[in-house]
Every structure is written in structure tokens, then in C-alpha cells.
Scaffold this motif. Structure first.
Motif, short mmCIF file in Angstrom:
data_model
loop_
_atom_site.label_atom_id
_atom_site.label_comp_id
_atom_site.label_asym_id
_atom_site.label_seq_id
_atom_site.Cartn_x
_atom_site.Cartn_y
_atom_site.Cartn_z
N GLN A 1 1.08 6.31 -5.34
CA GLN A 1 0.59 7.36 -6.27
C GLN A 1 -0.77 7.89 -5.90
O GLN A 1 -1.27 9.06 -6.17
N ARG A 2 -1.37 7.31 -4.75
CA ARG A 2 -2.71 7.63 -4.09
C ARG A 2 -2.63 9.16 -3.69
O ARG A 2 -1.71 9.70 -3.10
N GLN A 3 -4.05 9.80 -3.94
CA GLN A 3 -3.97 11.27 -3.57
C GLN A 3 -3.51 11.32 -1.96
O GLN A 3 -2.80 12.47 -1.60
N GLY A 4 -4.15 10.69 -1.31
CA GLY A 4 -3.78 10.75 0.25
C GLY A 4 -2.29 10.55 0.71
O GLY A 4 -1.90 11.13 1.68
N MET A 5 -1.57 9.83 -0.14
CA MET A 5 -0.06 9.56 0.09
C MET A 5 0.68 10.80 -0.24
O MET A 5 1.74 10.85 0.10
N ARG B 1 0.34 16.41 4.91
CA ARG B 1 0.78 15.16 5.76
C ARG B 1 1.91 15.61 6.71
O ARG B 1 2.79 16.62 5.86
N ASP C 1 0.66 -1.01 -0.15
CA ASP C 1 0.04 -0.12 -0.03
C ASP C 1 0.80 1.25 0.16
O ASP C 1 0.23 2.35 0.23
N ASN D 1 2.87 1.56 -7.06
CA ASN D 1 1.64 2.05 -7.57
C ASN D 1 0.61 2.66 -6.25
O ASN D 1 0.36 3.82 -6.83
N LEU D 2 0.53 2.12 -5.26
CA LEU D 2 -0.31 2.92 -4.26
C LEU D 2 0.23 3.94 -3.64
O LEU D 2 -0.68 4.75 -2.98
N ASP E 1 -0.47 13.87 -0.39
CA ASP E 1 -1.33 15.15 0.27
C ASP E 1 -0.35 15.89 0.86
O ASP E 1 0.73 15.36 1.74
N ARG F 1 2.56 3.89 9.39
CA ARG F 1 1.69 5.08 8.84
C ARG F 1 2.45 5.99 7.89
O ARG F 1 1.82 6.86 7.42
#
Lengths: 94, 419, 986
Positions: free
Chosen positions: C881-885, C890, C694, C878-879, C887, C856
Motif C-alpha cells: 500500500q505504500r505510495q511508491g508501490m 511506474r 515489502d 501491507n507494504l 505510483d 523490483r
């Protein structure tokens, strides 16, 4: 206690093994879309019934095994290596 | 319908207890409701109650495949707390604490919420510092918290007679004084009775076997007692969420796992509040009003829909307990049981609309669902009534995984068995 | 005071003494506490759970509902012991419980009095849900504490248990649960097959209900003794008396507690059986009439066994109350022994002529179609009221019949708990008036009483057939069993009488004080499911799990609902079948042994040096090495300063170590780590980070290349196991095409960090054959050597920020090499440093550990995003690249320096802008780790802060409201010390 027949070591108590995960998940291509990757990492069929899953013989030979187990009864109907497929396709009863 | 009070009890006793009214009616399902809640457990019943009470939606049916309160609300370790660190969680659970505090009066049913405190033991400085961070965050979120030294811990719970043979010596602990326990069955019955009095139909022995869709939209359910239509269908079926959503082709970020719990024979009071232990193994314990020591630990660790566990975790939980309370070895175990948990990918729940029109999800409580009963019902009712999440549950979306906003109190990652 | 010792029974003549509530009383060897107390005329033993009514002995076995006592005192006390199951030993201390001041006179009996004045009890089912609500706080301030004090039974010892418990794992072909006639026969049959047989019985004496019969009936007794002798002599049979088989789990695993009570108190057996025969028998069911809980009201079979086995008459004047044939034997045996039998009250219209004749011959009056409507007497029974039973209830006047002992029987309940664990729920059988299992679990047979077969010959036949079938399935042959010359009929001729239709407190669950009125009330209130009734009334939830109560309660419920018992159904049976000690389950894995302790090769040395240790996972690592009277703070500051100025050594053996070998090892590591390892030259090391799928950080460590196809990976102590499993998983499941093997070498290598400006000189002296010059062994270089024939692998890497080396050597020689370096290092004043100093050094340097990588954090959070290779794919990419990662909100890693250098920044503080943080204030970050920095002469910390990088120089507060502490801090770079890494490269 579940008893798992490791193809290398024979029948052992499941305390020697560590449950891995749903074995129907298949690693996407490295350049697959984020959607595909999200589905791979997070979505589960979570079957009530015959479930194909991985266990690792952590306190034995450390092999990863593919196990078909009924999640309602814990009856194990087939055990193979990760690249094997069970003789009959599992039936998903939901 | 009569209210419950002491006078009423004596009055009924004078009549030989023959004239009590039914706690809830036994209605036949109607053809159509404004809202159907699938699942007559704690969360489903609470949702129905708040829909009727706070949102004026009374044409509500709760469909229960077995008996009301027969799921995890009837088989848990009854712990109520809000000692959460992350901002996505803390206000939600603290709202729940406020509901717990007034629940008996609100429902006119004594759910026996008693704030005897929840104490998390720390076994080294690193663990203590983690608890400190949590406790400090709690304080700044308006949640009560105290950090205790080893001596203060031992003074509070003298049963922690840690003999010389401590493998993981107690270093200190984090206490939430206002947390505690409640009587689990009473919570289900209290919500059921109160919802019933507001006109909600509680329908037992009514198993949902499929959804009825019009186009994409969910417009009802097929049950063993016929088709029932509704404008909105909410799901609160911990342990069985995936089985139902698979009918809609939805595969959720949920795995079902079995969690065992244990109770001993009744003894005179020996443990004051709730004590949790995370040294060698995982263990939490409290004492019921009847005197039984109620305890539990980790989930069995492999997908399961069987409401029973196996011996390895059984042994693990008990050895962990004996390592901090060695005098309990002469105590006798009375009963062990298992419940099915919807374990989510980050250890936090989902209370959300959709992802299909007409469908509302309430799932993923892992093994912390009991304490969330009132807040979950309150927020789910709001979400169903308003078609959008309340500020308190806005972080509990289904798409948080895809978007990268996991709420991972434990930092264990997308591995349900680790939460 | 009516019970007495009548004759010897099957016990020895030897007398022993024991104490009961401080009084010394005599007993015979072989007596249970119950038989001994009754022999001494003791009637009231304790008080009931809710109403505090007097309680005495109600049975002679595991189904006991009344006589619960505490055995022993202090740390050796065991509360809630069934007096019927506990053998008396010389000097044993027995005490009453749940009463004050005494069992005879108990103040809380007021509960009972109040309930008796009104037509219904205000303390009836569920009353506590309906009251105690106003005002709210009185619930937990007053009502609840009072309830808690009154509830519970015995007291838990407060000192640690001094006794020892064991776990026993065993395997057998056939496990037999129950050692009555059926179980013994099955064992005898199977023993002849040569298969391995285990037989368990919860009583001290095998024989089950054969022991109820008089010892003079030699046909039965001789058969029992012969069978036991034959089984004891068989090598392939293990007999386990005093053993409660309490649960059945997956894989035919049985769990049992053996009460050993010698060097070991209990053995907890886990028996893996190929086949299972359940011969757990049946227990007698009580009849439901008013005051049926009074001391002196007992199950007929128990009364009989007390007389015949223990030689104890439980009363001087017996009255039998029954709805079936079986209880008549009790009357006959008492009569035979010359004890008065005042009457048999039989609810049936027409008991068999044979029984009536037998009674007439003995002069025992039989009241047909009659019932006991009430037992009378202050504490114990002194008489009963008997009335005629009509079609619609009791008719006519009632007569008083004098007696001090009521033996009652409402039929028999097969013990189906074990058979239904892991199998299907039992179903109601109308003929037996009981629940039996109709579909057995795999590999399982229920026989004899457990299956509702009460006749002796028939049970033996059933058991032998089951044993032979089991043997046959295991390709063997069970033998035949010669039956005793005398049968005991199993004919009950029962006519159900679920409840005497009369008024009064009729107890269904005697232990939990649940009455027939409670069950009726729960029905009126709509608790129509069996589970609801059970939970609302608490029926069946006491220590005996409702063994004697359940069927009567279900029948009553069915009556209320106007439906069959079958339709009403039963609740689910849960293990344990009988209460068992937690100590047994813990076995020896308690105290120090709850988890194994991992020791490093140098552990002995640290202990000899007086190191203070800290738990890290399963390791106990040296935290610091105090000089005389030094505090932890003084010690670590001294040790850390020493590293910066001289040289010091630290045991880092707990790090995970993995060898990655194979032609595709480089490619493999490129996929696992975010950075490149294929470009790493041989004999070079590189710091690497791996991510979870993740995208969060999983672990970090240094990996070095030993050869083209061989790498040596190190992991953090905590993640050593998970990382290895992850690598193996990837290789076996995701990328089987990669030719790579991984294996843990954590235990093979001892590891020590030698750090400080004098580290090079020290090691050069220690290992003169190796060239430690900057040219030969530059920063991140690897060199191999030998010391006295043992292998050395030396990495020039630094966690402390000083010039430093990690010396790896074969684990067995770890301490030898360590001592050698210490000895040689004397010249440079070498000392050992612990984890605390290591922490100070790494914080000065801005390195992250578990406190920062808490599962986290992302790469960007710890300012490592630049390390991720853009030339290749890696796990987690890959993951990530998610928006929350990604942000920008943070929080990211920063350094924090105390504005007042001598004010400690507490780890776990929250970073806020205001000096006095208040509820609801904006939490901008937190402090993950702190130390006093000897290099900066100041308290410093690492923490995470929103927009951290833009805020260097800003003043914030580290707020610790738990202790009311607010510390002013300045935001700085995480690299406090030697940011240009000059010292490590020097």
C-alpha cells in the motif's frame, strides 16, 4: 568458524546453517498500521553485543533456531527453538 | 604550507627530508563549531573539505575515535566506478567520477586514480542482457560503457585463461572503461590535508559517546575529550551508525556486516583493470600499483561488529576466483582483513537531514562506499549547508523505505545480507 | 663468492643437481635453496622492491627477507618463494626475480643511485603522493604504467595450474603450533594422555632452534630424535612437518597449509581443536646500521644453523655484531669449525666475563661498547666500519674491519601472531624488549619462545605444564617429559640498541626498502599512529609481513615521539601469518567443481541428443536441439513452431516442487499467496503469486490440490530454495499454530511439459488407462495414474499457450517415461524443445519469467493486480500500500512488436521516443525479453513502459546505444498470441 549446536542434530559448522534475521522482530497484526509494518520490515536494533537472531539449519534438519550470539566476539551463549526465550534477557550494549 | 610537487621533493631531499611540514595539524577540540562531522574516514573528511571549500563553512571539526582513515577507507578493494542502472543512483555516482578525475589536482595530493576499466563478466545470455540494459542506461545517462563479446573479454584480460574445465563459461561482459582504482589511504590523507589547510579541525582519538540534545534538537556531542557543541552534527561512521543512533532512540534500516578483503604477494602486472565475476559465487579483483592482487567477494552473511571474517567466505571467494583465473592457484595470499559495512535494506545509501533536528545522516553504503567518497562528501556537505538534499542525493532519503521508493539495483529486497 | 660447503651437517651425503638461472649446480638432499646457493658461493640472489639493491640470504628460516626466488617454469612456476624454506629437489629450476638483465647487474638500480647522491632520498616515504600530478593524464598514461612495471616481484604463471590441491577437515583434542623443543615436549606430554594431538611445524625438520646447535652436541640431538621417534610411534599423534599454520578463526579453527609436493601439491587443513598450544618460537631481530641489507649481512642464528645443520659456511671471515649474549654461540661454532672470526662487536658496556673469557681463549677479539656503523662492499660485504658507542651517539674515529659475513643479533621477537588472532593484542614487555601476549584467548596457551621464554629447560617446563593443563580440562592426564641432559641458557642480558646512531641507509624493513629515515620522516609529517606509519612507509607490508622489522620500527617511532614503546603500541596481526597458496584454499573445488552441477533425470538423454546447454543456476538445461548445422535462432524458431502445430516435449524437472501438507494447509497457502487456494477443488491446479514482505513479487508457480489437506506447489527454478526457507520460516516463527508441514520434493519428481495440438492424442496413446478427454481432464485439471508400476501425476497446465500437460513421474523413471512418450509420439511427429523455444512461446503468450520478475516489480507492474484477493490478508499486502508501490509513474508490462518484422528488438534496450536516443533523453522504459515469433512472423518483445496501457499503438524506439542500434517498435498488448486462451482450453 562458528559452531552451532542444533537441538536436533548436535554441533555443526555454521556452513550448514543460513543466517536469518533479528529475532526480536515480531510479526505485527495483519491490520496494524503501515507505520508499524514499516518498522517491522525495515528498522533494526543492530546491536553491537548480545544479539538474538534466527538461523536455519538449511543443510541439516531445516529447523529454524533462535540463537543468542555476541556480534563483537561471535560467542554463542544460548540456542533454542523459535518459541523459546533465552534464560537471561539479553543486554543491549551499544 | 607548501604545495607538493617534484621540485619540492628534490628540495626536501637536499635537506635530508627533515623539513617536511605536518600533513595536518593536531588541534585541541574547541567548545563550539558550526558543524561537527563524526567519523574521520573518507566520507567524513571529504564532507569537511567540501563544507569549507564550497560552502565557506570552516568552523568544522571532524571527530575520529581512532586514527584518520582507519575505517573502511583504509580497508577496501579500492574500486572506483559509476556503472549503475537506476536513475536514483547513476547521476550521483557519475558526479563522483568527475570529482575523482580531478581529485589529485584539486587536493594537491596524488590519490592515484587510474581509469584502467571495470569489467563485469556475464556467464549466460540472461546475465548479458541485464548488463546490456545497465550499459544502455549508462550510455543514455552520459556514462561510458561498452558491451564485450567473450573473445573481447579474453583479449582484454588474458589471465582469464579459461581452461576446458569452465563451470560457468564466460559469455561476454560489460566494461566501464573510465572506471578503475585509486589509492585508498591517499584519498583519506589527501582530503584530510586539504581540509586542514582550509581551517577544519581534525581531531583524532576523540570518541563520541553520546549526543547532547536541547529538547529534541541535537546541539552537540559528548566525547572522551569533553563536550563539544555545534549547530549541526553530521554522522559518517560506517559500521557504527546504529550504535550511535541508538543513543537517540533511532533504529535505522541498517545492519552491520563484515566484509573480507584479500591481497596477495606483489607480482609483475598480470591484470589490467578490475574484473568482477558473478557466476559461481562472487569475486572481484584488481592489481595494485605495488603488484598485489587485491580481491574480495560477498559479506560473511551474519550481523557482525568484529573486524575479521571466517573461513567459509574466505574459501568461497578464492574458489570463485580460481574458477576464472586458474593460474592464480600458485599465487600466495599475503593478507586478509575485514571491515564493518552498514548494509541497508535496498543496497543503496542514505544521505539525508534528520530525522532529528540538528542531525544529518550519511550511512548505508553497504560495500560500495569507497568509490562514493567524493560524491558522498560533496552531497553531504551540500545537505548540511543547505538543510536539504541536492538533486544528486534526493533519492537517498531515509523515508524512502516507508514511502516505497527503494533503490534496489540488485532486486534483492529488504534483506541486507543479500545486497 | 664467499660461502662454501664446509661439512655434512645433518644432511645426507647424496648429491643432486639443480639449476639456478640456467646454471647447473650441486646440492645435498635436505638442502634448502638458500643453503645450496650459499654452498655454491652465490651471494646476490635478487633485487629489492623499490631501490633494486642487491639482495642475498638474510636468515635460515621463515623470517627470510632477502632471498626470494622463482621455482619452476611455465604453468608450474611459483614466484616469490623464500629460498630458506624451499627444499632443493633433483632437477629443480631456480631463478632470480625483480631484476633485469640479471641479479648481478640490474638497470633499475639507478633508483638507488639517485637516492644515494642527495642527503635524503627523493624516493623516500610517500614521495609518490606528492608528485606525478601534472598534467593529470600523464599519471595514468605514463607514470603509473612505469611504476607498475617496476613494482611487483616474481611473475604469475599464465597457464592453468596442472597440480592438485586438497582440503582436509580434521578434529583433534589438542593442536600444537610449532615443533621446536617446547612444541615437541607439549606433544610428548599430551601423547601419554591418549587424547588426539596434532603438531604442525613449517620446517621440513622438526626441532626448531635445536637444529641451530651442532649435531655433535649429542645430548640435544639425541633428545630431539628420541622425542620425534616417540611421537611418530604414538597412534594418537599426527606430526605435520612442512606445514604452515597460518590463521586462527572462530570456534578454535586453525587453518594450515601442508606442503606435500607429490601427487597433491598442498593440503589445506582446517583443524578444529578443543585446545591449542602455541609454541611458534621466537625469531632473531636485526640490528639497524647502514647497509645492513647487503648480501652477507645475516641474522646470527641463521648463520649458525647454516653451519651446523646444512654444513654451509656463509662466509670465510665472520664478524658478529650483537647487543646480547645469544650471538656469541655463532662465533664459537665458526671458530670450532676452523673458520676465521674477525671480531665480535658488542654494543654493551659490559658483556659477561664468561663470554669475554671464552672469546679470549679462542683468540676472538671483542669490541665492547662498539657498533658497526656501516657495511661496505660493492655487492656483498667486504668490510665494516666499527666505532665506539658513547652516551649520545657514536664517538671517535671508525675503524675498518675486514669480513665477508656479518652475523648480527638485536635480540629476539616472540612469534605472537597466532596468539593474537582472535585474542587480545600483544603488549610490550620491557625485560624481553618484545611484545608478548599477556591474556590468552580461550582454550589457548602460548609457551616457550612464543611467550618470550628462551631457555630450553624453562620452555620445556612451560610446555609440559600447558599440555597437562589442557589434558586436565579434557578430563585426561598429560605425562611428564624427561629433559635433555644439557640446557641452553635463555639468558640474553640484552641492552636494547634500536638503531645505530650514525648516518647512512639503515634498513628497517629490508624487503620493502623502508629505512630509519623513512620512519623519521613519517613522524615529521604527522603520521603519529602506528597504522599511519605502517601505511605511509609501507613498513611490514611485504611478503614477510614485517616479522623482523616491526619491533625495531615501533621502537624508532617511540623514540621520535618521546614516548614508551608500550604507549606507541603495535598494529593488528592479520592472517595468513605466512603467505600461502590460493590453490590450497581452493582445494578441489576448482574448474568444473567450483559449484556442484545439478542434473535432471533426463540429462543423459539430452546429452545423447546433442542438445546445447545453458547455465541456469546450478542446472545446465537443454537450450535447443540443433539439427545438422542449424544455428540457435533457426533451431528455436523451428522448435517453437512445432509446438504450435504438432507436439513437443520439454524437460521442466528443474522447477522447485514442494508438498504442503496438514489440516491448515489451505489457510497457510491463503496467507502465502496473493490469491485464494482454500477454494481450490481437489485435483485442480491454480497459478499463484507470492510477495515478499515489502510487497514486491517474490515468486510464481502453479500449485495443485491433491487432497483436502495436501497441496503440490511448484516454484521457479531460481527461487526453489528461498521459497522453501520462506515457508518454513513462516510456519516455525510467525505461525507456529498452523498445523502444516512443508517438504521439498524437487528431487523426487521428474517433470516434462508435453505441449501442442497433438499433446492430448500423444498422451492418450502413451497412457491409455488415463482419460485425457476435456471432460475428464479439463484445463487446470490434475489426474493421477501409473506407467509400468511407476507413479504419474499429470497437470493440464500450459506455459506455451497451446494445449499442454505437465507430466510428473518418479525421478528414477523420468527418462523411461520420457522415452516412452517420445516413442509413442512418433506418430504425431513429437520432438523435444529447449529453453529457447520455451522462451519464444511464453513471450508470444505474454507470460513473465525472471527477466520481468527481477525483484523490483509489483503486481501492477506486470498487470496482475486483479489477481490479489480482497477477501483475505496475505504476505506483502501491507507494504504494497505504500505510495511508491502505487505510483502511477511506474512502468508497466507491455508487448512490443518490431515495425520492421525482421528487425530484432534487443533485450536490454531502453525505450525512448526519439529515433536517435541521446544523453539525457527521457528513458520511458526498457525491453526485458525478446524473441522471434514464428506465430507472428515477427520479432516481438516484452518490456516495461511508463503509462504503458494507454499507449497501445504508439511507435517508440528500442535504443541500444552500446551497439548503436535503434529499432522502431509498436506498443501492443503483452498477449500476442491467442489472447482469449482458446487453444489451451480446447
Amino acid at each position: 568458524m562458528l559452531r552451532i549446536k542444533c537441538p536436533y542434530c548436535g554441533t555443526r559448522e555454521h556452513t550448514e546453517f543460513t543466517y536469518g534475521e533479528d529475532a526480536k522482530r515480531i510479526l505485527p497484526d495483519t491490520d496494524a498500521s503501515l507505520d508499524v509494518w514499516n518498522t517491522y520490515v525495515f528498522a533494526r536494533h543492530n546491536v553491537a553485543g548480545e544479539h538474538l537472531e534466527y538461523w536455519q539449519h538449511t543443510l541439516g534438519c531445516r529447523a529454524w533456531l533462535k540463537v543468542q550470539r555476541n556480534t563483537l566476539t561471535h560467542t554463542i551463549s544460548w540456542i533454542g527453538l523459535p518459541q523459546d526465550t533465552p534464560p537471561q534477557p539479553e543486554e543491549e550494549c551499544s | 604550507m607548501g604545495r607538493y610537487n617534484a621540485l619540492n621533493i628534490v628540495w626536501q631531499a637536499l635537506q635530508g627530508n627533515q623539513n617536511w611540514q605536518r600533513v595536518w595539524r593536531d588541534p585541541q577540540p574547541k567548545a563550539h563549531y558550526d558543524v561537527i562531522i563524526i567519523g574521520g574516514g573518507g566520507h567524513g573528511l571529504a564532507t569537511a573539505y567540501y563544507l569549507a571549500k564550497l560552502h565557506g563553512i570552516t568552523r568544522v571539526a571532524v571527530l575520529e575515535k581512532g586514527w584518520l582513515g582507519g575505517g573502511n577507507v583504509g580497508r577496501n578493494t579500492t574500486i572506483v566506478r559509476s556503472n549503475y542502472m537506476l536513475d536514483g543512483n547513476a547521476p550521483f555516482y557519475e558526479h563522483g567520477m568527475n570529482l575523482w578525475r580531478s581529485m589529485a589536482q584539486d587536493l594537491n595530493y596524488n590519490v592515484m586514480f587510474s581509469p584502467r576499466g571495470v569489467l563485469n563478466l556475464a556467464h549466460n545470455k540472461a546475465q548479458y542482457d541485464e548488463y546490456a540494459r545497465r550499459g544502455n542506461a549508462m550510455r543514455l545517462n552520459g556514462i561510458d560503457a561498452e558491451i564485450l563479446s567473450r573473445d573481447e573479454v579474453l583479449q582484454r584480460e588474458p589471465i582469464l585463461v579459461t581452461s576446458a574445465a569452465e563451470r560457468f563459461p564466460i559469455f561476454g561482459g560489460l566494461l566501464q572503461p573510465q572506471a578503475g582504482n585509486a589509492r585508498h589511504d591517499a584519498v583519506a590523507w589527501g582530503y584530510a590535508r586539504a581540509a586542514d589547510r582550509l581551517g577544519v579541525d581534525l581531531i583524532q582519538n576523540c570518541e563520541v559517546v553520546d549526543f547532547i540534545q536541547q529538547g529534541e534538537k541535537v546541539v552537540g556531542v559528548t566525547t572522551n575529550r569533553g563536550d563539544i557543541y555545534a549547530d549541526k552534527v553530521g554522522m559518517a561512521v560506517a559500521g557504527n551508525t546504529s550504535r550511535l543512533t541508538s543513543k537517540l532512540g533511532l533504529h535505522l534500516p541498517i545492519e552491520s556486516h563484515v566484509l573480507q578483503a584479500f591481497v596477495t604477494e606483489p607480482y609483475k602486472p598480470v591484470i589490467n583493470g578490475v574484473v568482477t565475476y558473478g557466476g559461481g559465487g562472487h569475486f572481484y579483483i584488481s592489481q595494485s600499483n605495488k603488484g598485489g592482487l587485491v580481491f574480495g567477494g560477498d559479506i560473511d552473511g551474519y550481523n557482525s561488529y568484529a573486524q575479521r571474517g571466517n573461513l567459509p567466505v574466505f574459501e568461497d571467494v578464492i574458489t570463485a576466483g580460481l574458477s576464472i583465473m586458474p593460474s592464480l592457484s600458485r599465487v600466495k595470499l599475503l593478507r586478509n582483513w575485514g571491515g564493518i559495512m552498514d548494509m541497508s535494506m535496498d543496497g543503496s545509501p542514505i544521505i539525508d537531514t534528520g530525522p532529528i533536528d540538528g542531525l544529518y545522516l550519511n550511512t548505508g553504503w553497504c560495500y560500495g562506499g569507497f568509490k562514493a567518497t567524493p560524491a558522498s562528501g560533496w552531497c553531504f556537505a551540500y545537505t548540511i549547508a543547505n538543510n536539504q538534499a541536492h538533486a544528486l542525493n534526493k533519492a537517498f532519503t531515509l523515508d524512502r523505505f516507508a514511502k516505497g521508493y527503494a533503490i534496489d539495483e540488485k532486486g534483492a529486497g529488504p534483506y541486507p545480507k543479500a545486497h | 663468492m664467499s660461502g662454501f660447503r664446509h661439512h655434512r651437517g645433518r644432511l645426507a651425503e647424496d648429491e643432486i643437481g639443480f639449476s639456478y638461472n640456467g646454471r647447473i649446480l650441486p646440492a645435498r638432499v635436505g638442502d634448502t635453496v638458500a643453503s645450496a646457493l650459499l654452498a655454491n658461493g652465490i651471494e646476490v640472489i635478487g633485487r629489492s622492491f623499490k631501490y633494486h639493491r642487491p639482495r642475498g640470504v638474510t636468515s635460515c628460516g621463515a623470517e627470510e627477507t632477502g632471498a626470494l626466488v622463482t621455482i619452476g617454469s611455465g604453468a608450474a612456476a611459483e614466484p616469490n618463494v623464500r629460498a630458506t624454506m624451499q627444499l632443493v629437489t633433483a632437477g629443480m629450476q631456480v631463478s632470480s626475480q625483480n631484476c633485469w638483465p640479471s641479479a648481478q647487474f640490474d638497470l633499475l638500480a639507478i633508483n638507488n643511485l639517485v637516492g644515494s647522491i642527495l642527503p635524503g632520498s627523493p624516493f623516500a616515504a610517500g614521495f609518490y603522493y606528492k608528485t606525478f600530478m601534472w598534467p593529470a593524464r600523464l599519471w595514468y598514461q605514463f607514470y603509473e604504467p612505469s611504476i607498475r612495471r617496476a613494482a611487483g616481484m616474481g611473475k604469475v604463471p599464465t597457464q592453468a595450474d596442472g597440480d592438485v590441491y586438497d582440503r582436509v577437515n580434521s578434529f583433534c583434542d589438542l593442536a600444537i603450533v610449532g615443533g621446536g623443543a617446547a612444541g615437541l615436549s607439549a606433544a610428548l606430554s599430551a601423547s601419554q594422555s591418549g587424547l588426539r594431538v596434532v603438531l604442525m611445524d613449517e620446517h621440513a625438520s622438526l626441532g626448531g632452534q635445536l637444529l641451530n646447535a651442532p649435531a655433535q652436541q649429542t645430548a640435544l640431538d639425541q633428545w630431539r630424535l628420541d622425542t620425534i621417534a616417540a611421537l611418530s610411534a604414538a597412534d594418537n599423534v599426527i606430526l605435520l612437518p612442512n606445514t604452515i599454520c597460518w590463521g586462527r578463526f572462530d570456534g578454535n579453527t586453525l587453518a594450515a597449509h601442508e606442503m606435500v609436493d607429490s601427487k597433491v601439491r598442498h593440503n589445506y587443513h582446517k583443524i578444529h581443536a578443543k585446545k591449542i598450544i602455541i609454541a611458534s618460537g621466537a625469531i632473531e631481530r636485526p640490528l639497524v646500521f647502514a647497509n645492513n641489507d647487503k648480501p652477507g649481512v645475516m641474522l646470527a642464528s641463521g648463520v649458525r644453523k647454516l653451519l651446523n645443520h646444512y654444513g654451509v659456511a656463509a662466509g670465510k671471515k665472520l664478524l658478529v655484531f650483537t647487543n646480547n649474549d645469544s650471538a656469541y654461540q655463532t662465533a664459537f661454532d665458526y671458530h670450532e669449525q676452523g673458520i676465521q672470526v674477525s671480531a665480535v662487536i658488542d654494543s654493551r658496556q659490559q658483556p659477561s666475563e664468561q663470554l669475554l673469557t671464552a672469546c679470549a681463549e679462542r683468540g676472538i677479539p671483542v669490541h665492547r661498547q662498539s657498533v658497526v656503523i656501516k657495511a661496505k662492499g660493492w655487492h656483498g660485504v667486504r668490510s665494516v666500519l666499527v666505532a665506539h658507542l658513547g652516551a649520545d651517539g657514536v664517538v671517535g674515529p671508525s675503524n675498518s674491519v675486514a669480513c665477508d659475513l656479518v652475523a648480527h643479533s638485536g635480540g629476539w621477537t616472540p612469534q605472537v601472531q597466532m596468539a593474537s588472532h582472535g585474542g587480545r593484542p600483544p603488549v610490550y614487555n620491557q625485560q624481553l624488549t618484545a611484545f608478548v601476549v599477556d591474556q590468552q584467548a580461550a582454550d589457548t596457551w602460548s609457551v616457550g619462545g612464543a611467550q618470550g621464554e628462551l631457555g630450553l629447560y624453562a620452555a620445556i617446563d612451560q610446555a609440559v605444564a600447558a599440555a597437562q593443563a589442557a589434558c586436565q580440562q579434557l578430563n585426561s592426564h598429560g605425562g611428564d617429559v624427561v629433559k635433555p641432559t644439557q640446557d641452553c641458557s635463555g639468558e640474553l642480558n640484552i641492552e636494547p640498541l634500536w638503531r645505530v646512531p650514525a648516518k647512512g641507509k639503515q634498513f628497517i624493513d629490508i624487503q620493502h626498502d623502508v629505512t630509519s629515515a623513512d620512519i623519521r620522516q613519517s613522524h615529521i609529517e604527522g603520521f603519529v599512529s602506528v597504522e599511519h606509519m605502517k601505511r605511509y612507509t609501507t613498513l611490514g607490508m611485504a611478503n614477510d609481513q614485517g616479522r623482523t622489522a616491526n619491533v625495531n620500527a615501533l621502537a624508532l617511532m617511540a623514540q621520535c615521539q618521546g614516548q614508551s614503546i608500550e604507549a606507541t603500541g603495535t598494529t593488528r596481526f592479520r592472517p595468513p601469518i605466512a603467505p600461502v597458496s590460493l590453490g590450497g584454499i581452493g582445494g578441489r573445488e576448482v574448474g568444473q567443481h567450483v559449484r556442484p552441477l545439478r542434473r535432471t533425470p533426463m540429462q543423459d538423454w539430452h546429452e545423447r541428443q546433442g542438445a546445447v546447454f545453458v547455465e541456469t543456476g546450478l542446472f545446465r538445461r537443454a537450450q535447443y536441439y540443433p539439427l545438422t548445422s542449424e544455428t540457435i535462432d533457426e533451431a528455436y524458431v523451428r522448435e517453437a513452431a512445432h509446438v504450435r502445430t504438432k507436439v513437443a516435449i520439454c524437460d521442466v524437472s528443474s522447477l522447485g516442487k514442494i508438498e504442503v501438507v496438514g489440516p491448515d494447509a489451505a489457510e497457510f497457502l491463503d496467507r502465502i499467496y496473493i490469491n485464494m487456494f482454500s477454494t481450490l477443488p481437489i485435483n485442480k491446479a491454480r497459478y499463484g503469486i507470492m510477495l515478499r514482505e515489502d510487497g514486491h513479487i517474490f515468486d510464481d508457480g502453479t500449485t495443485s490440490r491433491l487432497a483436502d489437506d495436501r497441496y503440490f506447489m511448484t516454484t521457479t527454478t531460481a527461487q526453489a530454495g528461498p521459497v522453501l526457507s520462506h515457508l518454513e520460516r513462516c510456519l516455525e516463527i510467525d505461525w507456529p499454530e498452523l498445523r502444516v508441514r512443508v517438504s521439498s520434493v524437487s528431487e523426487r519428481w521428474a517433470a516434462m511439459a508435453v505441449a501442442g495440438p497433438q499433446s492430448r492424442a500423444t498422451l492418450q496413446m502413451a497412457f491409455p488407462d488415463i482419460d485425457f478427454s476435456n471432460q475428464a481432464l479439463p484445463f487446470m485439471g490434475v489426474v493421477h495414474g501409473e506407467f509400468q508400476g511407476t507413479q504419474l501425476r499429470i497437470l493440464r497446465i500450459s506455459f506455451s499457450g497451446e494445449m499442454a500437460y505437465e507430466v510428473y513421474t518418479e525421478a528414477h523413471y523420468g527418462e523411461q517415461v520420457w522415452q516412452h512418450i517420445m516413442a509413442v509420439g512418433q506418430t504425431h511427429e513429437i520432438i523435444a524443445y529447449g529453453l529457447e523455444a520455451m522462451g519464444a512461446l511464453r513471450i508470444e503468450k505474454g507470460h513473465v519469467t525472471g527477466a520481468e520478475l527481477d525483484g523490483r516489480t509489483t503486481l501492477a507492474d506486470v498487470n496482475m493486480q486483479g489477481m490479489a484477493s480482497k477477501k483475505k490478508w496475505f504476505v506483502g499486502q501491507n507494504l504494497l500500500q505504500r505510495q511508491g508501490m502505487q505510483d502511477a509513474n511506474r512502468p508497466c508490462l507491455v508487448g512490443l512488436q518490431a515495425v520492421d518484422p525482421q528487425q530484432a528488438i534487443m533485450a536490454g534496450s531502453i525505450l525512448v521516443t526519439a529515433a536517435n536516443a541521446t544523453v539525457g533523453c527521457d528513458k520511458q522504459g526498457w525491453v526485458s525479453s525478446m524473441t522471434y515469433s514464428p506465430a507472428l512472423n515477427s520479432y516481438i518483445a516484452l518490456g516495461f513502459l511508463r503509462d504503458g496501457h494507454q499507449r497501445y499503438g504508439e511507435k517508440l524506439y528500442a535504443s541500444y546505444p552500446l551497439q548503436g542500434i535503434n529499432v522502431a517498435v509498436e506498443v501492443v498488448s503483452q498477449h500476442f498470441y491467442d489472447p482469449d486462451n482458446k487453444r489451451v482450453k480446447g
